[in-house]
Write a protein that holds these residues in place. Structure first.
Motif, PDB file in Angstrom:
ATOM      1  N   ARG A  84       6.383  -5.386  -2.010  1.00 23.13           N
ATOM      2  CA  ARG A  84       5.232  -6.277  -1.875  1.00 23.13           C
ATOM      3  C   ARG A  84       5.641  -7.543  -1.165  1.00 23.13           C
ATOM      4  O   ARG A  84       6.675  -8.124  -1.452  1.00 23.13           O
ATOM      5  CB  ARG A  84       4.665  -6.631  -3.238  1.00 23.13           C
ATOM      6  N   GLY A 117       3.732 -10.820  -0.794  1.00 25.28           N
ATOM      7  CA  GLY A 117       2.520 -11.563  -1.166  1.00 25.28           C
ATOM      8  C   GLY A 117       1.464 -10.604  -1.672  1.00 25.28           C
ATOM      9  O   GLY A 117       1.666  -9.869  -2.632  1.00 25.28           O
ATOM     10  N   ASP A 118       0.316 -10.577  -0.993  1.00 17.44           N
ATOM     11  CA  ASP A 118      -0.762  -9.680  -1.398  1.00 17.44           C
ATOM     12  C   ASP A 118      -0.853  -8.461  -0.469  1.00 17.44           C
ATOM     13  O   ASP A 118      -1.917  -7.882  -0.280  1.00 17.44           O
ATOM     14  CB  ASP A 118      -2.096 -10.426  -1.449  1.00 17.44           C
ATOM     15  N   THR A 119       0.290  -8.065   0.085  1.00 19.48           N
ATOM     16  CA  THR A 119       0.349  -6.914   0.985  1.00 19.48           C
ATOM     17  C   THR A 119       1.448  -5.957   0.531  1.00 19.48           C
ATOM     18  O   THR A 119       2.562  -6.374   0.243  1.00 19.48           O
ATOM     19  CB  THR A 119       0.639  -7.373   2.433  1.00 19.48           C
ATOM     20  N   ALA A 135      -7.863  -8.228  -4.244  1.00 15.37           N
ATOM     21  CA  ALA A 135      -7.719  -9.041  -5.465  1.00 15.37           C
ATOM     22  C   ALA A 135      -8.376  -8.308  -6.624  1.00 15.37           C
ATOM     23  O   ALA A 135      -9.473  -7.778  -6.501  1.00 15.37           O
ATOM     24  CB  ALA A 135      -8.364 -10.400  -5.264  1.00 15.37           C
TER      25      ALA A 135
END
Length: 157
Positions: A55, A57-59, A143
């Motif tokens: 991962r 961050g948010d990826t 999210a």
């Protein structure tokens, strides 16, 4: 007042069985053993694409080791039912057949890898790039809605 909804988990589980079957098959192919009765898999993991997943961050980032492959011609990247499938083919150069090798260990042929994706991923948001023998797939993770703490309800007696 909240309403209770019943979800049919049977359909969801039935959708996951083929995915898990593929993951199990890839795991078996990666084991350092031969299949019984000469049923193939002479070299451990010969048709398995090796990957790193992490991962950023948010990826979710997936890097696949694929040296010597032309991504425009020899790689097929598909997403369906929450599963990423990488299929590649390494081709032999026609001129190399006449060279009289002492040892020929380089592998040619088809390779595949099937990887489950996080829930809620939108296929249109996935991107891929290829550089220096590494295919990099970037999957934005949506999210997750915040979960509220359970509320205690008083019971009248």
């Amino acid at each position: 007042m909240s309403t209770l909804t019943r979800r049919d988990r049977g359909a969801e589980m039935a959708r996951r069985f083929p995915m898990m079957d593929g993951v199990f098959e890839e795991w078996l192919r990666s084991l350092p053993m031969r299949r019984p009765f000469g049923l193939g898999w002479d070299w451990p993991g010969e048709d398995l694409i090796r990957v790193d997943e992490f991962r950023d961050g948010d990826t979710e980032v997936i890097r696949a080791e694929m040296p010597g492959i032309d991504p425009a011609k020899d790689v097929e990247l598909t997403v369906a039912d929450g599963v990423l499938r990488i299929k590649a083919e390494r081709r032999v150069d026609e001129k190399s057949e006449d060279k009289g090798y002492t040892r020929h260990e380089m592998r040619y042929g088809s390779m595949t890898r099937t990887l489950p994706l996080p829930e809620g991923v939108q296929e249109k948001d996935i991107s891929a790039s290829y550089k220096d023998g590494i295919l990099e797939v970037r999957v934005p993770i949506p999210a997750q809605p915040e979960r509220s703490e359970p509320t205690k309800i008083a019971i009248k007696t």
